[in-house]
Scaffold this motif. Structure first.
Motif, PDB file in Angstrom:
ATOM      1  N   ASN A 321       5.334  -6.221   4.151  1.00  0.00           N
ATOM      2  CA  ASN A 321       5.129  -7.318   5.111  1.00  0.00           C
ATOM      3  C   ASN A 321       5.077  -8.663   4.389  1.00  0.00           C
ATOM      4  O   ASN A 321       5.661  -9.641   4.832  1.00  0.00           O
ATOM      5  CB  ASN A 321       3.785  -7.139   5.830  1.00  0.00           C
ATOM      6  N   ASN A 322       4.358  -8.684   3.266  1.00  0.00           N
ATOM      7  CA  ASN A 322       4.256  -9.929   2.493  1.00  0.00           C
ATOM      8  C   ASN A 322       5.615 -10.361   1.968  1.00  0.00           C
ATOM      9  O   ASN A 322       5.950 -11.538   2.000  1.00  0.00           O
ATOM     10  CB  ASN A 322       3.310  -9.752   1.304  1.00  0.00           C
ATOM     11  N   ALA A 323       6.385  -9.385   1.478  1.00  0.00           N
ATOM     12  CA  ALA A 323       7.712  -9.716   0.932  1.00  0.00           C
ATOM     13  C   ALA A 323       8.546 -10.380   2.029  1.00  0.00           C
ATOM     14  O   ALA A 323       9.228 -11.382   1.793  1.00  0.00           O
ATOM     15  CB  ALA A 323       8.384  -8.473   0.394  1.00  0.00           C
ATOM     16  N   VAL A 324       8.470  -9.821   3.263  1.00  0.00           N
ATOM     17  CA  VAL A 324       9.227 -10.397   4.386  1.00  0.00           C
ATOM     18  C   VAL A 324       8.689 -11.796   4.712  1.00  0.00           C
ATOM     19  O   VAL A 324       9.430 -12.753   4.886  1.00  0.00           O
ATOM     20  CB  VAL A 324       9.119  -9.472   5.629  1.00  0.00           C
ATOM     21  N   LYS A 325       7.354 -11.875   4.726  1.00  0.00           N
ATOM     22  CA  LYS A 325       6.702 -13.128   5.147  1.00  0.00           C
ATOM     23  C   LYS A 325       6.931 -14.250   4.134  1.00  0.00           C
ATOM     24  O   LYS A 325       7.197 -15.380   4.504  1.00  0.00           O
ATOM     25  CB  LYS A 325       5.206 -12.836   5.293  1.00  0.00           C
ATOM     26  N   PHE A 326       6.834 -13.918   2.839  1.00  0.00           N
ATOM     27  CA  PHE A 326       6.886 -14.975   1.827  1.00  0.00           C
ATOM     28  C   PHE A 326       8.279 -15.122   1.197  1.00  0.00           C
ATOM     29  O   PHE A 326       8.409 -15.518   0.049  1.00  0.00           O
ATOM     30  CB  PHE A 326       5.814 -14.741   0.751  1.00  0.00           C
ATOM     31  N   ARG A 349      10.693  -5.649  -4.486  1.00  0.00           N
ATOM     32  CA  ARG A 349      11.152  -6.916  -5.090  1.00  0.00           C
ATOM     33  C   ARG A 349      11.637  -7.847  -3.992  1.00  0.00           C
ATOM     34  O   ARG A 349      12.222  -7.381  -2.996  1.00  0.00           O
ATOM     35  CB  ARG A 349      12.330  -6.646  -6.039  1.00  0.00           C
ATOM     36  N   ASP A 350      11.352  -9.121  -4.136  1.00  0.00           N
ATOM     37  CA  ASP A 350      11.916 -10.094  -3.190  1.00  0.00           C
ATOM     38  C   ASP A 350      12.386 -11.309  -3.956  1.00  0.00           C
ATOM     39  O   ASP A 350      12.021 -11.500  -5.120  1.00  0.00           O
ATOM     40  CB  ASP A 350      10.872 -10.466  -2.112  1.00  0.00           C
ATOM     41  N   ASN A 351      13.242 -12.110  -3.294  1.00  0.00           N
ATOM     42  CA  ASN A 351      13.682 -13.337  -3.968  1.00  0.00           C
ATOM     43  C   ASN A 351      13.103 -14.554  -3.244  1.00  0.00           C
ATOM     44  O   ASN A 351      13.762 -15.557  -3.035  1.00  0.00           O
ATOM     45  CB  ASN A 351      15.221 -13.411  -4.072  1.00  0.00           C
ATOM     46  N   TYR A 368      -8.205 -14.487  -0.683  1.00  0.00           N
ATOM     47  CA  TYR A 368      -7.477 -15.463  -1.503  1.00  0.00           C
ATOM     48  C   TYR A 368      -6.033 -15.589  -1.017  1.00  0.00           C
ATOM     49  O   TYR A 368      -5.343 -14.599  -0.806  1.00  0.00           O
ATOM     50  CB  TYR A 368      -7.482 -15.066  -2.989  1.00  0.00           C
ATOM     51  N   GLN A 369      -5.608 -16.833  -0.824  1.00  0.00           N
ATOM     52  CA  GLN A 369      -4.220 -17.098  -0.462  1.00  0.00           C
ATOM     53  C   GLN A 369      -3.718 -18.232  -1.345  1.00  0.00           C
ATOM     54  O   GLN A 369      -4.464 -19.172  -1.613  1.00  0.00           O
ATOM     55  CB  GLN A 369      -4.128 -17.498   1.021  1.00  0.00           C
ATOM     56  N   VAL A 370      -2.488 -18.131  -1.785  1.00  0.00           N
ATOM     57  CA  VAL A 370      -1.975 -19.167  -2.687  1.00  0.00           C
ATOM     58  C   VAL A 370      -1.878 -20.495  -1.948  1.00  0.00           C
ATOM     59  O   VAL A 370      -2.231 -21.547  -2.473  1.00  0.00           O
ATOM     60  CB  VAL A 370      -0.595 -18.767  -3.256  1.00  0.00           C
ATOM     61  N   GLU A 371      -1.451 -20.437  -0.687  1.00  0.00           N
ATOM     62  CA  GLU A 371      -1.292 -21.685   0.063  1.00  0.00           C
ATOM     63  C   GLU A 371      -2.651 -22.271   0.422  1.00  0.00           C
ATOM     64  O   GLU A 371      -3.608 -21.540   0.676  1.00  0.00           O
ATOM     65  CB  GLU A 371      -0.547 -21.405   1.371  1.00  0.00           C
ATOM     66  N   GLY A 380      -2.149 -14.876   8.527  1.00  0.00           N
ATOM     67  CA  GLY A 380      -2.768 -13.800   7.732  1.00  0.00           C
ATOM     68  C   GLY A 380      -4.180 -14.168   7.336  1.00  0.00           C
ATOM     69  O   GLY A 380      -4.561 -15.336   7.371  1.00  0.00           O
ATOM     70  N   LEU A 381      -4.934 -13.121   6.992  1.00  0.00           N
ATOM     71  CA  LEU A 381      -6.351 -13.327   6.660  1.00  0.00           C
ATOM     72  C   LEU A 381      -6.610 -13.308   5.160  1.00  0.00           C
ATOM     73  O   LEU A 381      -7.707 -13.554   4.708  1.00  0.00           O
ATOM     74  CB  LEU A 381      -7.195 -12.218   7.297  1.00  0.00           C
ATOM     75  N   GLY A 382      -5.597 -12.959   4.403  1.00  0.00           N
ATOM     76  CA  GLY A 382      -5.804 -12.876   2.946  1.00  0.00           C
ATOM     77  C   GLY A 382      -6.523 -11.600   2.548  1.00  0.00           C
ATOM     78  O   GLY A 382      -7.254 -11.578   1.555  1.00  0.00           O
ATOM     79  N   ILE A 383      -6.331 -10.517   3.348  1.00  0.00           N
ATOM     80  CA  ILE A 383      -7.003  -9.261   2.976  1.00  0.00           C
ATOM     81  C   ILE A 383      -6.022  -8.104   2.753  1.00  0.00           C
ATOM     82  O   ILE A 383      -6.417  -7.034   2.317  1.00  0.00           O
ATOM     83  CB  ILE A 383      -8.074  -8.825   4.023  1.00  0.00           C
ATOM     84  N   GLY A 384      -4.744  -8.348   3.055  1.00  0.00           N
ATOM     85  CA  GLY A 384      -3.746  -7.265   2.946  1.00  0.00           C
ATOM     86  C   GLY A 384      -3.704  -6.666   1.546  1.00  0.00           C
ATOM     87  O   GLY A 384      -3.793  -5.443   1.376  1.00  0.00           O
ATOM     88  N   LEU A 385      -3.609  -7.520   0.540  1.00  0.00           N
ATOM     89  CA  LEU A 385      -3.507  -7.002  -0.831  1.00  0.00           C
ATOM     90  C   LEU A 385      -4.844  -6.431  -1.315  1.00  0.00           C
ATOM     91  O   LEU A 385      -4.867  -5.538  -2.157  1.00  0.00           O
ATOM     92  CB  LEU A 385      -3.036  -8.111  -1.784  1.00  0.00           C
ATOM     93  N   THR A 386      -5.945  -6.955  -0.769  1.00  0.00           N
ATOM     94  CA  THR A 386      -7.259  -6.395  -1.134  1.00  0.00           C
ATOM     95  C   THR A 386      -7.321  -4.948  -0.648  1.00  0.00           C
ATOM     96  O   THR A 386      -7.802  -4.050  -1.357  1.00  0.00           O
ATOM     97  CB  THR A 386      -8.403  -7.215  -0.493  1.00  0.00           C
TER      98      THR A 386
HETATM   99  P1  ADP Z   1      -2.135 -12.661   3.571  1.00  0.00           P
HETATM  100  O1  ADP Z   1      -0.730 -12.151   3.466  1.00  0.00           O
HETATM  101  O2  ADP Z   1      -2.825 -12.297   4.833  1.00  0.00           O
HETATM  102  O3  ADP Z   1      -2.272 -14.096   3.236  1.00  0.00           O
HETATM  103  P2  ADP Z   1      -2.587 -10.890   1.293  1.00  0.00           P
HETATM  104  O4  ADP Z   1      -3.871 -10.404   0.696  1.00  0.00           O
HETATM  105  O5  ADP Z   1      -1.645  -9.847   1.762  1.00  0.00           O
HETATM  106  O6  ADP Z   1      -2.998 -11.873   2.455  1.00  0.00           O
HETATM  107  O7  ADP Z   1      -1.856 -11.804   0.238  1.00  0.00           O
HETATM  108  C1  ADP Z   1      -2.593 -12.807  -0.435  1.00  0.00           C
HETATM  109  C2  ADP Z   1      -1.689 -13.942  -0.864  1.00  0.00           C
HETATM  110  O8  ADP Z   1      -0.791 -13.508  -1.890  1.00  0.00           O
HETATM  111  C3  ADP Z   1      -0.773 -14.479   0.223  1.00  0.00           C
HETATM  112  O9  ADP Z   1      -1.448 -15.394   1.059  1.00  0.00           O
HETATM  113  C4  ADP Z   1       0.309 -15.146  -0.602  1.00  0.00           C
HETATM  114  O10 ADP Z   1      -0.137 -16.420  -1.012  1.00  0.00           O
HETATM  115  C5  ADP Z   1       0.403 -14.263  -1.850  1.00  0.00           C
HETATM  116  N1  ADP Z   1       1.529 -13.293  -1.751  1.00  0.00           N
HETATM  117  C6  ADP Z   1       1.446 -11.986  -1.453  1.00  0.00           C
HETATM  118  N2  ADP Z   1       2.671 -11.398  -1.485  1.00  0.00           N
HETATM  119  C7  ADP Z   1       3.537 -12.364  -1.848  1.00  0.00           C
HETATM  120  C8  ADP Z   1       4.959 -12.395  -2.071  1.00  0.00           C
HETATM  121  N3  ADP Z   1       5.720 -11.289  -1.936  1.00  0.00           N
HETATM  122  N4  ADP Z   1       5.522 -13.572  -2.431  1.00  0.00           N
HETATM  123  C9  ADP Z   1       4.746 -14.675  -2.577  1.00  0.00           C
HETATM  124  N5  ADP Z   1       3.403 -14.713  -2.383  1.00  0.00           N
HETATM  125  C10 ADP Z   1       2.813 -13.576  -2.009  1.00  0.00           C
END
Ligand code: ADP
Length: 424
Positions: A321-326, A349-351, A368-371, A380-386
């Motif tokens: 989902n993140n790969a698609v989203k980001f 992998r994504d580009n 934590y979210q980079v943005e 998103g809530l920043g919990i998917g990767l957690t």
């Molecule tokens: P969310 O997607 O809800 O923000 P996640 O815990 O899934 O929360 O991801 C945390 C952060 O990691 C995202 O907000 C994004 O900044 C960064 N991130 C995750 N996957 C990618 C990706 N494939 N490319 C770029 N940034 C990513």
């Protein structure tokens, strides 16, 4: 440099004394650097100051950052507890003069020094006779004064001033370090508190939202079945939005249970191919909606892992989902697998937007979210990767991210220990 053979015995003795003092200063410096607690450090400094100068007592006065006042922070002897916290006027004290003039001072007889703060001695029933004080600095900032009082034999000498000046310079750095550690501890305690508040909020919100959301979903489905035309469109978008909310709420609930380690693991032999195919298909619509090239590269050999199938799929879906989203529309996302010794690696992998180096670990932290949260474009809530990391942890597996940097795409690897029958 004088030839040592020409030195008089007095000069040799003086040199030996100086070497002794310098050695002692090195030992004291090591002792000071071995503690990051302020009070034991101040005790070490004062003990060293009295010892090096042969004085009756010592004290440390620090400048209050907010008011600019000078106050006693530590003192030796019986009066120490009464002295602590006492403010010393900058314009009517020798310590104040040391700060204002930014220089060390020796006062052989304080009664001849109009700036001596007599009322403090009177209040403490203490007799200050002579005093040596030096400013303590960190870079150019004056942080306080180190004083020794009442030389036991004779008067304070220039070499006493030299030793105390060296000691004060090292003491200032050691004191500053304890402040940095304290402020770091306070900030990290504050962050822990904030994270706990967020977690509590999420726990309550997810619990409270579940029932009303179930009702909304139920009625939206009913409406969909019995409607036509524009009402059907409304019902469909209502149903889709409610589904999205359910995904969020499920994420919150999963995170909580995984973190509490309360969620039961249904372990079984699972084929990596089966797991990856299911996750891939779950995200297919989303990937198509963004016109991504979305590829699942099948492996020639199928690998088998011991896993909780649905949780492992959920962990992988989060990454897909993140790969698609980001990744900006029209990007490329590739899902593949590799065998590495006794691990099966699932790689996404994504580009897309990529991840800055300093965030590669932090993205797995809760929330934590980079943005920047105020300007971010992605939901998103920043919990998917957690959740993904917690799931991988429960499988004795690992997950990590790699990226050459912003704009350069990302690569996520989920490493599962292979089941016995897959290991060569
Ligand atoms: P969310 O997607 O809800 O923000 P996640 O815990 O899934 O929360 O991801 C945390 C952060 O990691 C995202 O907000 C994004 O900044 C960064 N991130 C995750 N996957 C990618 C990706 N494939 N490319 C770029 N940034 C990513």
């Amino acid at each position: 440099m004088p030839d040592p053979r020409n030195l008089t015995s007095d000069e040799v003795r003086a040199l030996q004394h100086q070497v002794g003092v310098l050695n002692r200063l090195v030992e004291i410096s090591q002792a000071m650097n071995s503690t990051l607690q302020l009070n034991p450090l101040l005790d070490t400094i004062m003990e060293a100051a009295t010892e090096l100068t042969g004085s009756e007592g010592a004290s440390i006065l620090l400048v209050d950052n907010n008011t600019g006042d000078l106050h006693f922070t530590a003192a030796t002897g019986e009066v120490s507890s009464e002295l602590l916290g006492k403010v010393v006027p900058l314009d009517q004290s020798i310590a104040g003069a040391i700060i204002s003039e930014n220089r060390a001072m020796i006062v052989d007889d304080v009664h001849n020094e109009p700036r001596h703060y007599v009322s403090l001695d009177e209040a403490m029933a203490f007799q200050t006779r002579s005093l040596l004080g030096v400013p303590m600095r960190i870079h150019d900032r004056l942080i306080g004064v180190l004083e020794v009082v009442n030389k036991l034999e004779g008067e304070f000498q220039p070499e006493d001033m030299r030793s105390i000046t060296i000691l004060a310079a090292q003491a200032a750095i050691a004191i500053h370090n304890t402040w940095l550690v304290r402020s770091f501890e306070e900030t990290s305690a504050e962050l822990d508190k904030l994270n706990k508040l967020k977690s509590d909020f999420i726990a309550i919100a997810s619990h409270e939202l579940r029932t009303p959301l179930g009702i909304i979903l139920g009625y939206a489905a009913l409406l969909q079945e019995s409607s036509t035309g524009i009402t059907l469109d409304y019902a469909t978008s209502l149903f889709k939005s409610a589904l999205k909310m359910r995904t969020l709420v499920e994420g919150m609930t999963n995170l909580r249970y995984l973190q509490l380690e309360e969620s039961e693991m249904q372990l079984e032999h699972v084929s990596l191919d089966d797991m990856m195919r299911s996750a891939y298909e779950e995200v297919l619509d989303l990937a198509n909606a963004k016109n991504h090239l979305y590829v699942y590269e099948e492996m020639e050999e199928d690998l088998c892992v011991v896993a909780d199938r649905s949780k492992a799929i959920m962990a992988l879906i989060n990454v897909l989902n993140n790969a698609v989203k980001f990744t900006p529309s029209g990007g490329a996302i590739i899902l593949s697998a590799e065998r590495h010794h006794n691990e099966g690696w699932v790689v996404v992998r994504d580009n897309g937007y990529g991840i800055p180096g300093e965030a590669l670990e932090r993205i797995f932290d809760q929330f934590y979210q980079v943005e920047d949260p105020l300007t971010r474009r992605h939901g998103g809530l920043g919990i998917g990767l957690t959740i993904t990391r917690a799931v991988m942890g429960r499988h004795s597996g690992r997950v990590w991210a790699e990226s050459p940097g912003p704009g350069e795409g990302s690569r996520f690897t989920l490493a599962f220990p292979l089941a016995e029958k897959s290991t060569p």
